[in-house]
Design an enzyme around this catalytic site. Structure first.
Site, mmCIF file in Angstrom:
data_model
loop_
_atom_site.group_PDB
_atom_site.id
_atom_site.type_symbol
_atom_site.label_atom_id
_atom_site.label_comp_id
_atom_site.label_asym_id
_atom_site.label_seq_id
_atom_site.Cartn_x
_atom_site.Cartn_y
_atom_site.Cartn_z
ATOM 1 N N GLU A 1 7.226 8.905 14.508
ATOM 2 C CA GLU A 1 7.925 8.096 13.290
ATOM 3 C C GLU A 1 7.287 8.855 12.381
ATOM 4 O OE1 GLU A 1 7.642 3.636 12.443
ATOM 5 O OE2 GLU A 1 6.144 4.435 11.189
ATOM 6 N N GLU B 1 0.420 -3.505 13.400
ATOM 7 C CA GLU B 1 0.233 -2.239 12.898
ATOM 8 C C GLU B 1 -0.318 -2.338 11.508
ATOM 9 O OE1 GLU B 1 2.767 1.789 11.905
ATOM 10 O OE2 GLU B 1 3.787 -0.030 11.853
#
Length: 277
Positions: free
Chosen positions: A249, A150
């Site tokens: 998120e 990520e």
């Protein structure tokens, strides 16, 4: 085109509730079918697994451990001299993933070490990352798990983070060349680092194993005011045939459940996965 499947990131959502088991329960009640936890390691894996089962949720993502937080570590994948600690952390993450039935682990790259110059150490960090990723891919393949990379933005969130653009992550994945390592696309970070989201999503989606969403710049709900038009982005993901989960998120601006109105309206429009549509 199948509707998108959403996952509650219980490290971020339901901050009004004290612990992960309570947050999992609340996510199940709110209609989620899946959840993700950044760092589950404070809870025994079995207790977490039974809390998820009781809530009717499957866990779809966890992160590798941060390392030594007192020394400012945020993952160890690319940090020189921390290879042994990375392998230990990976082992712990795999143990949790197996206990939780969780198919994906975000392999955190980590930060440029304090006092080091990014440009000077970049090459060494990439070499360390490539070695660690090859090792991790082998370990994960034995357990039928996927590892994710990520990029995290270095403009607002984490100025020292090593991996900060999809282009950098994709180049590293190509060098490692393992099919069970994929890209984790957090649209919040991608917008801050380079924008050009339509082209970037189309280009990189074939190697994306997980998506995360938050509004820019405040990292609130997708339905809150900001730079991103999520009805357009969700449609784009559907049109491009994305099959994975979309992780929520973000930082709720108020009550988490009230703030999920954007998701309820998506489900009203596209059908809720639990209704079999």
């Amino acid at each position: 085109m199948a509707p998108l499947r959403f996952s509650a990131n219980v490290s971020w959502l339901f901050p009004e509730l004290p612990g992960l088991p309570e947050r999992l329960q609340a996510a199940g009640r709110a209609g989620f079918e899946a959840a993700e936890v950044a760092w589950p390691y404070a809870e025994p894996p079995q207790a977490l697994a039974s809390a998820a089962r009781a809530a009717g949720l499957r866990l779809v993502l966890i992160n590798t451990p941060r390392g030594n937080q007192e020394k400012g570590e945020m993952g160890l994948g690319a940090v020189p001299g921390r290879q042994a600690a990375f392998r230990e952390g990976l082992e712990q993450a795999v143990l949790y993933a197996k206990a939780l039935g969780c198919p994906r682990i975000h392999l955190m790259a980590g930060r440029v070490p304090q006092g080091a110059d990014r440009a000077a150490i970049q090459g060494e960090m990439e070499t360390v990352f490539l070695e660690n990723l090859k090792y991790a891919a082998g370990v994960l393949a034995q357990e039928n798990l996927v590892g994710l990379l990520e990029p995290i933005n270095t403009r607002i969130t984490d100025p020292q983070y090593f991996l900060d653009t999809p282009q950098q992550a994709a180049a590293i994945l190509q060098k490692v060349g393992r099919p069970n390592l994929q890209l984790q696309m957090d649209i919040f970070h991608w917008q801050i680092m380079g924008g050009n989201l339509t082209a970037n999503i189309r280009e990189f989606l074939p190697i994306v194993g997980h998506v995360q969403v938050a509004q820019v710049p405040d990292r609130g709900e997708p339905g809150s005011s900001g730079e991103l038009d999520f009805s357009y982005l969700f449609q784009l993901l559907e049109d491009e045939g994305y099959q994975g989960f979309v992780g929520c998120e973000y930082r709720p601006r108020g009550d988490t459940v009230e703030g999920l109105s954007w998701l309820r309206s998506y489900w009203d429009r596209r059908g809720h996965p639990q209704t079999g549509q």
